[in-house]
Enzyme design. Structure first.
Site, mmCIF file in Angstrom:
data_model
loop_
_atom_site.group_PDB
_atom_site.id
_atom_site.type_symbol
_atom_site.label_atom_id
_atom_site.label_comp_id
_atom_site.label_asym_id
_atom_site.label_seq_id
_atom_site.Cartn_x
_atom_site.Cartn_y
_atom_site.Cartn_z
ATOM 1 N N GLY A 285 51.412 27.566 -8.828
ATOM 2 C CA GLY A 285 52.331 26.996 -9.810
ATOM 3 C C GLY A 285 52.210 25.482 -9.875
ATOM 4 O O GLY A 285 52.142 24.817 -8.844
ATOM 5 N N GLY B 180 52.389 19.928 22.263
ATOM 6 C CA GLY B 180 53.709 19.929 21.625
ATOM 7 C C GLY B 180 54.628 20.937 22.288
ATOM 8 O O GLY B 180 54.341 22.139 22.292
ATOM 9 N N ILE C 37 57.884 26.280 18.417
ATOM 10 C CA ILE C 37 56.710 27.107 18.076
ATOM 11 C C ILE C 37 55.710 27.112 19.232
ATOM 12 O O ILE C 37 55.191 28.161 19.628
ATOM 13 C CB ILE C 37 56.071 26.606 16.757
ATOM 14 C CG1 ILE C 37 57.017 26.877 15.588
ATOM 15 C CG2 ILE C 37 54.716 27.268 16.517
ATOM 16 C CD1 ILE C 37 56.558 26.331 14.243
ATOM 17 N N ALA D 226 50.653 22.187 18.091
ATOM 18 C CA ALA D 226 51.972 22.601 17.569
ATOM 19 C C ALA D 226 52.900 21.401 17.655
ATOM 20 O O ALA D 226 53.879 21.399 18.407
ATOM 21 C CB ALA D 226 52.504 23.779 18.370
ATOM 22 N N ILE D 227 52.573 20.368 16.885
ATOM 23 C CA ILE D 227 53.360 19.131 16.973
ATOM 24 C C ILE D 227 54.388 19.010 15.845
ATOM 25 O O ILE D 227 55.030 17.986 15.704
ATOM 26 C CB ILE D 227 52.441 17.878 16.998
ATOM 27 C CG1 ILE D 227 51.562 17.831 15.752
ATOM 28 C CG2 ILE D 227 51.589 17.839 18.253
ATOM 29 C CD1 ILE D 227 50.948 16.466 15.502
ATOM 30 N N HIS E 13 83.053 45.438 27.338
ATOM 31 C CA HIS E 13 82.504 45.388 28.694
ATOM 32 C C HIS E 13 81.651 46.628 28.932
ATOM 33 O O HIS E 13 82.087 47.721 28.574
ATOM 34 C CB HIS E 13 83.651 45.342 29.713
ATOM 35 C CG HIS E 13 83.169 45.436 31.126
ATOM 36 N ND1 HIS E 13 82.574 44.366 31.758
ATOM 37 C CD2 HIS E 13 83.166 46.477 32.015
ATOM 38 C CE1 HIS E 13 82.242 44.739 32.989
ATOM 39 N NE2 HIS E 13 82.582 46.008 33.170
HETATM 40 C C1 LIG Z 1 54.805 30.198 14.042
HETATM 41 C C2 LIG Z 1 56.113 29.952 13.330
HETATM 42 C C3 LIG Z 1 57.259 30.592 13.769
HETATM 43 C C4 LIG Z 1 58.466 30.384 13.118
HETATM 44 N N1 LIG Z 1 59.566 31.032 13.577
HETATM 45 C C5 LIG Z 1 60.747 30.865 12.955
HETATM 46 C C6 LIG Z 1 61.901 31.573 13.388
HETATM 47 O O1 LIG Z 1 61.844 32.363 14.340
HETATM 48 N N2 LIG Z 1 63.052 31.385 12.712
HETATM 49 C C7 LIG Z 1 63.144 30.518 11.665
HETATM 50 O O2 LIG Z 1 64.222 30.372 11.098
HETATM 51 N N3 LIG Z 1 62.070 29.832 11.225
HETATM 52 C C8 LIG Z 1 60.875 29.990 11.843
HETATM 53 N N4 LIG Z 1 59.771 29.320 11.378
HETATM 54 C C9 LIG Z 1 59.941 28.390 10.242
HETATM 55 C C10 LIG Z 1 59.994 29.165 8.912
HETATM 56 O O3 LIG Z 1 58.825 29.909 8.763
HETATM 57 C C11 LIG Z 1 60.165 28.191 7.762
HETATM 58 O O4 LIG Z 1 61.263 27.348 7.994
HETATM 59 C C12 LIG Z 1 60.406 28.937 6.454
HETATM 60 O O5 LIG Z 1 59.334 29.794 6.182
HETATM 61 C C13 LIG Z 1 60.605 27.949 5.304
HETATM 62 O O6 LIG Z 1 60.783 28.654 4.130
HETATM 63 P P1 LIG Z 1 60.376 28.032 2.704
HETATM 64 O O7 LIG Z 1 60.676 29.100 1.714
HETATM 65 O O8 LIG Z 1 60.981 26.706 2.544
HETATM 66 O O9 LIG Z 1 58.798 27.794 2.788
HETATM 67 P P2 LIG Z 1 57.574 28.735 3.163
HETATM 68 O O10 LIG Z 1 57.994 29.906 3.940
HETATM 69 O O11 LIG Z 1 56.543 27.836 3.732
HETATM 70 O O12 LIG Z 1 57.089 29.305 1.763
HETATM 71 C C14 LIG Z 1 56.504 28.507 0.791
HETATM 72 C C15 LIG Z 1 55.575 29.360 -0.035
HETATM 73 O O13 LIG Z 1 55.200 28.624 -1.182
HETATM 74 C C16 LIG Z 1 53.855 28.905 -1.512
HETATM 75 N N5 LIG Z 1 53.376 27.794 -2.326
HETATM 76 C C17 LIG Z 1 53.239 26.495 -1.972
HETATM 77 N N6 LIG Z 1 52.848 25.755 -3.027
HETATM 78 C C18 LIG Z 1 52.737 26.631 -4.076
HETATM 79 C C19 LIG Z 1 52.394 26.464 -5.435
HETATM 80 N N7 LIG Z 1 52.155 25.254 -5.957
HETATM 81 N N8 LIG Z 1 52.357 27.573 -6.208
HETATM 82 C C20 LIG Z 1 52.657 28.804 -5.693
HETATM 83 N N9 LIG Z 1 53.003 29.011 -4.429
HETATM 84 C C21 LIG Z 1 53.058 27.918 -3.628
HETATM 85 C C22 LIG Z 1 53.185 29.031 -0.161
HETATM 86 O O14 LIG Z 1 52.006 29.812 -0.265
HETATM 87 C C23 LIG Z 1 54.270 29.710 0.657
HETATM 88 O O15 LIG Z 1 54.091 31.117 0.684
HETATM 89 C C24 LIG Z 1 58.535 29.515 12.000
HETATM 90 C C25 LIG Z 1 57.382 28.888 11.536
HETATM 91 C C26 LIG Z 1 56.186 29.095 12.178
HETATM 92 C C27 LIG Z 1 54.950 28.424 11.665
#
Ligand SMILES: Cc1cc2nc3c(=O)[nH]c(=O)nc-3n(C[C@H](O)[C@H](O)[C@H](O)COP(=O)(O)OP(=O)(O)OC[C@H]3O[C@@H](n4cnc5c(N)ncnc54)[C@H](O)[C@@H]3O)c2cc1C
Length: 469
Positions: free
Chosen positions: A118, A184, A188, A274-275, A448
């Site tokens: 998008g 880090g 994560i 993982a920083i 409990h």
């Molecule tokens: C290893 C790991 C473990 C995690 N564990 C947890 C946890 O246990 N609990 C927790 O709360 N959070 C966790 N997180 C964090 C969590 O994944 C994110 O905070 C969350 O996914 C953010 O949601 P979002 O919708 O903002 O973005 P995202 O989930 O990053 O989604 C954004 C989406 O937009 C798409 N996109 C980007 N630009 C475009 C474009 N121009 N056009 C079309 N599509 C696009 C991407 O492909 C992506 O699929 C973890 C993250 C990682 C990396």
């Protein structure tokens, strides 16, 4: 081929921010489209974040229990062996089932799903470019940016997803490394470090700060680090990684004391960087509507409104905790504002959880924050060592800590390090959302024997009447 379509809301990004926004918009009767380039919905969280990491944490926890714990409680099994291919397949099967579930929810809420990248092409205009290069043009009253985040790169260390991986690579290693170095000591890094340690890797964590898990209450973090060290984690705190060299025998990391000097090297089979994570807005066309990101790349917002009329932003791409449930809260509030309702998020009540063993979960203020703000507070604490359910289950590491106003008893923060802490923090969120006092919780009957009794006993501790320790 091109086709014109018009909507009330076009959401760019199909993660927890985007898909929850789409569901709420559908519920409120808005004509809604969601655009996702990944080819599957669910974003970082479902595909390469929360869900696959929790699948591996669960499986590796059972593997470790079968190796060490079963015998103590009288379950004799032949020495368990690891079938990593099957473990990864089970993880992927769960992820696929979840992402299909999101597709179903889009259909259920009459949301049109566009697969493609998008791009904002000016006010009320979004183009969607599919993998085959075909473009569709959408017009809309509102654009919601939910493009999320990506791993932050470390200067001098190039991720090749083989020897040097980011979180995505660390979720799919083809073999257990002999020595995994995690750069880090955040959530994560410690979760994924736990997975590979349980599966047999030696794990060393290198951290620039002189503490682990910044943002966590310092007393809890100190106890947490001791528990992780007891499990076998090695820590090199106050240390920065300046370079990484890959070779046939592994990776050589160059390290330095964070305060300068003392260069040394560290050998690893695999390095996990993982920083942290940074907002992702590449190629989004922000310039077409006059939006500029801040110094760290976040889209500035005021109640989810960006500088451009009709353009909103939510989730990891705006400031605040980078968590899936925070993205979900943003989503609901932003859509309700678009629909003329009173959307609101209380960022003081966004809980954090580390899904290691034991888990660590907290909500509200840390003791460090209360001290810095000069707030007069009281503390109530209770160790899981004195909780009958934890003792029966041989899971006694950790404690619960309540922080409440010294005069009014209103709860400022609750910190739980222990088994199932992530499940238990919910009652603290509810208590605090209702402006509750520690005595409110202390006088509520808890079942409990449960670990949640430790939460109640800690609440009693604020007024000095903990009964079971
Ligand atoms: C290893 C790991 C473990 C995690 N564990 C947890 C946890 O246990 N609990 C927790 O709360 N959070 C966790 N997180 C964090 C969590 O994944 C994110 O905070 C969350 O996914 C953010 O949601 P979002 O919708 O903002 O973005 P995202 O989930 O990053 O989604 C954004 C989406 O937009 C798409 N996109 C980007 N630009 C475009 C474009 N121009 N056009 C079309 N599509 C696009 C991407 O492909 C992506 O699929 C973890 C993250 C990682 C990396």
């Amino acid at each position: 081929m091109s086709q014109d379509q018009s909507f009330d809301v076009v959401i760019i990004g199909g993660g927890p921010g985007g898909y929850n926004a789409a569901i709420r918009a559908g519920q409120l009767g808005l004509k809604t489209a969601i655009v996702e380039s990944r080819g599957v919905l669910g974003g970082t969280c479902l595909n390469v974040g929360c869900m696959p990491s929790k699948a591996l944490l669960h499986a590796s926890e059972l593997f470790e229990a079968a190796q060490h714990e079963f015998k103590t409680i009288g379950i004799e099994v032949p020495a368990p062996t690891l079938n990593l291919v099957q473990m990864m397949k089970a993880k992927q099967d769960s992820v696929t089932a979840l992402t299909k579930g999101i597709e179903f929810l889009m259909k259920k809420n009459k949301v049109t799903y566009f697969v493609g990248f998008g791009k904002i092409e000016g006010q009320g205009k979004v183009s969607v470019t599919a993998q085959d290069g075909s473009v569709q043009h959408l017009t809309t009253k509102n654009i919601v940016i939910a493009t999320g985040s990506e791993p932050t790169p470390l200067p001098g260390v190039t991720v090749d997803q083989k020897q040097i991986v980011d979180s995505t690579g660390a979720l799919s290693l083809p073999a257990v490394p002999k020595h995994l170095v995690v750069v880090g000591a955040g959530i994560i890094g410690l979760e994924l470090g736990s997975v590979w340690r349980r599966l047999g890797a030696k794990v060393t964590v290198v951290e620039f700060l002189d503490r682990i898990t910044p943002g966590m209450d310092t007393e809890v973090a100190t106890g947490f680090q001791k528990i992780l060290a007891k499990q076998g984690f090695a820590f090199k705190l106050g240390t920065k990684v300046t370079a990484a060299k890959t070779g046939t025998n592994g990776v050589t990391l160059s390290l330095e004391a964070a305060k300068g000097g003392n260069p040394e090297t560290l050998e690893a089979d695999v390095v996990l960087v993982a920083i942290g994570r940074r907002p992702f807005t590449q190629g989004l066309g922000l310039e077409s509507v006059g939006i500029t990101t801040d110094q760290r790349g976040f889209i500035p917002t005021n109640h989810f409104k960006t500088a451009a009329p009709g353009v909103w932003a939510i989730g990891d791409v705006i400031t605040g905790p980078m968590l899936a449930h925070k993205a979900e809260e943003d989503a609901v509030a932003a859509i309700e504002l678009i629909a003329g309702k009173a959307g609101h998020v209380d960022y003081d009540l966004v809980p954090s959880v580390v899904y290691t063993f034991p888990e660590v979960a907290w909500v509200g203020k840390t003791e460090d924050q209360l001290k810095a703000a000069g707030v007069q507070y009281k503390v109530g604490k209770f160790p899981f060592m004195a909780n009958s359910r934890a003792k029966i289950n041989h899971e006694t590491d950790g404690f619960v800590k309540f922080l409440a106003d010294a005069r009014t008893d209103r709860v400022y923060g609750v910190h739980i390090m222990g088994p199932q802490a992530g499940e238990m923090i919910g009652e603290a969120c509810v208590l605090m959302a209702f402006g509750g006092a520690s005595e409110d919780l202390a006088r509520i009957c808890h079942p409990h024997p449960t670990r949640s009794e430790a939460v109640r006993q800690a609440a009693m501790g604020v007024e000095g009447w903990t009964m079971q320790a």
